[in-house]
Design a protein around this motif. Structure first.
Motif, PDB file in Angstrom:
ATOM      1  N   MET A   1       0.839  -1.176   0.000  1.00  0.00           N
ATOM      2  CA  MET A   1       0.000   0.000   0.000  1.00  0.00           C
ATOM      3  C   MET A   1       0.883   1.238   0.000  1.00  0.00           C
ATOM      4  O   MET A   1       1.881   1.299   0.693  1.00  0.00           O
ATOM      5  CB  MET A   1      -0.920   0.012   1.215  1.00  0.00           C
ATOM      6  N   GLY A   2       0.519   2.245  -0.800  1.00  0.00           N
ATOM      7  CA  GLY A   2       1.280   3.490  -0.901  1.00  0.00           C
ATOM      8  C   GLY A   2       1.013   4.428   0.256  1.00  0.00           C
ATOM      9  O   GLY A   2       0.127   4.213   1.083  1.00  0.00           O
ATOM     10  N   LYS A   3       1.792   5.478   0.300  1.00  0.00           N
ATOM     11  CA  LYS A   3       1.685   6.502   1.332  1.00  0.00           C
ATOM     12  C   LYS A   3       0.808   7.644   0.814  1.00  0.00           C
ATOM     13  O   LYS A   3       1.016   8.148  -0.286  1.00  0.00           O
ATOM     14  CB  LYS A   3       3.085   7.025   1.656  1.00  0.00           C
ATOM     15  N   GLY A   4      -0.159   8.056   1.597  1.00  0.00           N
ATOM     16  CA  GLY A   4      -1.045   9.161   1.228  1.00  0.00           C
ATOM     17  C   GLY A   4      -0.354  10.512   1.340  1.00  0.00           C
ATOM     18  O   GLY A   4       0.729  10.625   1.919  1.00  0.00           O
ATOM     19  N   THR A   5      -0.970  11.515   0.793  1.00  0.00           N
ATOM     20  CA  THR A   5      -0.417  12.869   0.775  1.00  0.00           C
ATOM     21  C   THR A   5      -1.497  13.861   1.166  1.00  0.00           C
ATOM     22  O   THR A   5      -2.626  13.777   0.673  1.00  0.00           O
ATOM     23  CB  THR A   5       0.090  13.221  -0.643  1.00  0.00           C
ATOM     24  N   VAL A   6      -1.160  14.824   2.010  1.00  0.00           N
ATOM     25  CA  VAL A   6      -2.048  15.924   2.364  1.00  0.00           C
ATOM     26  C   VAL A   6      -1.393  17.206   1.862  1.00  0.00           C
ATOM     27  O   VAL A   6      -0.211  17.448   2.124  1.00  0.00           O
ATOM     28  CB  VAL A   6      -2.275  16.009   3.888  1.00  0.00           C
ATOM     29  N   VAL A   7      -2.149  18.012   1.141  1.00  0.00           N
ATOM     30  CA  VAL A   7      -1.637  19.263   0.592  1.00  0.00           C
ATOM     31  C   VAL A   7      -2.495  20.407   1.102  1.00  0.00           C
ATOM     32  O   VAL A   7      -3.720  20.371   0.970  1.00  0.00           O
ATOM     33  CB  VAL A   7      -1.656  19.235  -0.956  1.00  0.00           C
ATOM     34  N   HIS A   8      -1.861  21.415   1.667  1.00  0.00           N
ATOM     35  CA  HIS A   8      -2.548  22.626   2.115  1.00  0.00           C
ATOM     36  C   HIS A   8      -2.370  23.676   1.024  1.00  0.00           C
ATOM     37  O   HIS A   8      -1.261  24.184   0.814  1.00  0.00           O
ATOM     38  CB  HIS A   8      -1.978  23.120   3.446  1.00  0.00           C
ATOM     39  N   ALA A   9      -3.452  23.981   0.316  1.00  0.00           N
ATOM     40  CA  ALA A   9      -3.372  24.880  -0.843  1.00  0.00           C
ATOM     41  C   ALA A   9      -2.745  26.223  -0.498  1.00  0.00           C
ATOM     42  O   ALA A   9      -2.025  26.801  -1.321  1.00  0.00           O
ATOM     43  CB  ALA A   9      -4.759  25.078  -1.447  1.00  0.00           C
ATOM     44  N   ALA A  10      -2.967  26.730   0.699  1.00  0.00           N
ATOM     45  CA  ALA A  10      -2.403  28.027   1.091  1.00  0.00           C
ATOM     46  C   ALA A  10      -0.876  27.995   1.139  1.00  0.00           C
ATOM     47  O   ALA A  10      -0.229  29.042   1.061  1.00  0.00           O
ATOM     48  CB  ALA A  10      -2.960  28.464   2.442  1.00  0.00           C
ATOM     49  N   LYS A  11      -0.292  26.818   1.251  1.00  0.00           N
ATOM     50  CA  LYS A  11       1.163  26.692   1.329  1.00  0.00           C
ATOM     51  C   LYS A  11       1.806  26.349  -0.012  1.00  0.00           C
ATOM     52  O   LYS A  11       3.016  26.171  -0.110  1.00  0.00           O
ATOM     53  CB  LYS A  11       1.531  25.641   2.371  1.00  0.00           C
ATOM     54  N   VAL A  12       0.990  26.251  -1.078  1.00  0.00           N
ATOM     55  CA  VAL A  12       1.499  25.911  -2.409  1.00  0.00           C
ATOM     56  C   VAL A  12       1.764  27.201  -3.180  1.00  0.00           C
ATOM     57  O   VAL A  12       0.943  28.125  -3.177  1.00  0.00           O
ATOM     58  CB  VAL A  12       0.488  25.026  -3.173  1.00  0.00           C
ATOM     59  N   ALA A  13       2.908  27.265  -3.839  1.00  0.00           N
ATOM     60  CA  ALA A  13       3.267  28.436  -4.639  1.00  0.00           C
ATOM     61  C   ALA A  13       2.314  28.588  -5.818  1.00  0.00           C
ATOM     62  O   ALA A  13       1.855  27.603  -6.393  1.00  0.00           O
ATOM     63  CB  ALA A  13       4.707  28.315  -5.135  1.00  0.00           C
ATOM     64  N   THR A  14       2.044  29.835  -6.179  1.00  0.00           N
ATOM     65  CA  THR A  14       1.168  30.154  -7.291  1.00  0.00           C
ATOM     66  C   THR A  14       1.995  30.488  -8.529  1.00  0.00           C
ATOM     67  O   THR A  14       2.953  31.255  -8.450  1.00  0.00           O
ATOM     68  CB  THR A  14       0.276  31.365  -6.942  1.00  0.00           C
ATOM     69  N   LEU A  15       1.609  29.924  -9.646  1.00  0.00           N
ATOM     70  CA  LEU A  15       2.197  30.289 -10.931  1.00  0.00           C
ATOM     71  C   LEU A  15       1.241  31.287 -11.581  1.00  0.00           C
ATOM     72  O   LEU A  15       0.077  30.965 -11.822  1.00  0.00           O
ATOM     73  CB  LEU A  15       2.344  29.062 -11.835  1.00  0.00           C
ATOM     74  N   TYR A  16       1.740  32.494 -11.837  1.00  0.00           N
ATOM     75  CA  TYR A  16       0.933  33.522 -12.489  1.00  0.00           C
ATOM     76  C   TYR A  16       1.166  33.422 -13.990  1.00  0.00           C
ATOM     77  O   TYR A  16       2.219  33.793 -14.485  1.00  0.00           O
ATOM     78  CB  TYR A  16       1.278  34.908 -11.945  1.00  0.00           C
ATOM     79  N   VAL A  17       0.176  32.890 -14.695  1.00  0.00           N
ATOM     80  CA  VAL A  17       0.299  32.662 -16.129  1.00  0.00           C
ATOM     81  C   VAL A  17       0.176  33.985 -16.884  1.00  0.00           C
ATOM     82  O   VAL A  17       0.973  34.296 -17.754  1.00  0.00           O
ATOM     83  CB  VAL A  17      -0.751  31.638 -16.614  1.00  0.00           C
ATOM     84  N   ASP A  18      -0.843  34.751 -16.552  1.00  0.00           N
ATOM     85  CA  ASP A  18      -1.056  36.090 -17.100  1.00  0.00           C
ATOM     86  C   ASP A  18      -2.022  36.805 -16.168  1.00  0.00           C
ATOM     87  O   ASP A  18      -2.321  36.297 -15.088  1.00  0.00           O
ATOM     88  CB  ASP A  18      -1.546  36.041 -18.556  1.00  0.00           C
ATOM     89  N   GLU A  19      -2.545  37.969 -16.585  1.00  0.00           N
ATOM     90  CA  GLU A  19      -3.434  38.737 -15.697  1.00  0.00           C
ATOM     91  C   GLU A  19      -4.796  38.084 -15.512  1.00  0.00           C
ATOM     92  O   GLU A  19      -5.568  38.492 -14.653  1.00  0.00           O
ATOM     93  CB  GLU A  19      -3.589  40.178 -16.198  1.00  0.00           C
ATOM     94  N   THR A  20      -5.098  37.050 -16.291  1.00  0.00           N
ATOM     95  CA  THR A  20      -6.413  36.412 -16.192  1.00  0.00           C
ATOM     96  C   THR A  20      -6.401  35.057 -15.492  1.00  0.00           C
ATOM     97  O   THR A  20      -7.458  34.558 -15.127  1.00  0.00           O
ATOM     98  CB  THR A  20      -7.037  36.201 -17.590  1.00  0.00           C
ATOM     99  N   TYR A  21      -5.199  34.460 -15.329  1.00  0.00           N
ATOM    100  CA  TYR A  21      -5.170  33.091 -14.822  1.00  0.00           C
ATOM    101  C   TYR A  21      -3.927  32.826 -13.982  1.00  0.00           C
ATOM    102  O   TYR A  21      -2.816  33.162 -14.386  1.00  0.00           O
ATOM    103  CB  TYR A  21      -5.195  32.088 -15.988  1.00  0.00           C
ATOM    104  N   SER A  22      -4.167  32.212 -12.821  1.00  0.00           N
ATOM    105  CA  SER A  22      -3.061  31.718 -11.991  1.00  0.00           C
ATOM    106  C   SER A  22      -3.384  30.287 -11.589  1.00  0.00           C
ATOM    107  O   SER A  22      -4.531  29.843 -11.657  1.00  0.00           O
ATOM    108  CB  SER A  22      -2.833  32.613 -10.778  1.00  0.00           C
ATOM    109  N   SER A  23      -2.333  29.569 -11.167  1.00  0.00           N
ATOM    110  CA  SER A  23      -2.451  28.127 -11.021  1.00  0.00           C
ATOM    111  C   SER A  23      -1.608  27.628  -9.858  1.00  0.00           C
ATOM    112  O   SER A  23      -0.475  28.074  -9.669  1.00  0.00           O
ATOM    113  CB  SER A  23      -1.975  27.499 -12.344  1.00  0.00           C
ATOM    114  N   LYS A  24      -2.161  26.673  -9.123  1.00  0.00           N
ATOM    115  CA  LYS A  24      -1.426  25.985  -8.059  1.00  0.00           C
ATOM    116  C   LYS A  24      -1.491  24.488  -8.323  1.00  0.00           C
ATOM    117  O   LYS A  24      -2.583  23.915  -8.363  1.00  0.00           O
ATOM    118  CB  LYS A  24      -2.047  26.255  -6.690  1.00  0.00           C
TER     119      LYS A  24
END
Length: 141
Positions: A1-24
């Motif tokens: 069995m694999g190991k699970g992962t918990v991700v806190h979105a507030a701690k993930v860096a944001t990639l700013y694609v342009d003025e209309t869209y950003s991504s985590k």
């Protein structure tokens, strides 16, 4: 069995694609044991619209509307969505999304049925180009 992962979105860096869209990037093979899924949080600016596009037929995609109101065009048919709604986009289907609000951000989760190969997802490719990897936290340089 694999190991699970918990991700806190507030701690993930944001990639700013342009003025209309950003991504985590929340989950992929760089921060979990998955070999089969990629989950991204996209933030679409008020009033922003993204052009029709399609992915290779081997990549299914799912939109989960987290916050706001969206219009999604799927194979030429317009659908109005709100928080909690889900869209399944079969690989090869033409699709586009727009934020129906002029004042609030639209937050969506996009889920890919497998990890993208180079050229399959332009935002994923941009993240690799800018950062050298797909996932990083706000504490990383």
């Amino acid at each position: 069995m694999g190991k699970g992962t918990v991700v806190h979105a507030a701690k993930v860096a944001t990639l700013y694609v342009d003025e209309t869209y950003s991504s985590k990037m929340l989950v992929d093979q760089t921060n979990s044991e998955t070999k089969n899924v990629q989950i991204n949080m996209g933030i679409i600016a008020p009033g922003a619209k993204h052009a029709d596009h399609k992915h290779d037929s081997s990549y299914d995609e799912v939109y989960l509307i987290q916050q706001g109101r969206a219009s999604v065009r799927l194979d030429g048919v317009e659908h109005e969505l709100e928080a909690g709604d889900v869209v399944f986009i079969p690989g090869g289907s033409m699709h586009a999304i727009a934020n129906r609000s002029d004042t609030e951000e639209l937050v969506i989760f996009t889920v890919w049925s497998r990890l993208p190969e180079p050229g399959a997802n332009p935002v994923y490719d941009l993240r690799l180009q800018e950062w050298g990897r797909s996932y990083k936290t706000v504490d990383e340089k």
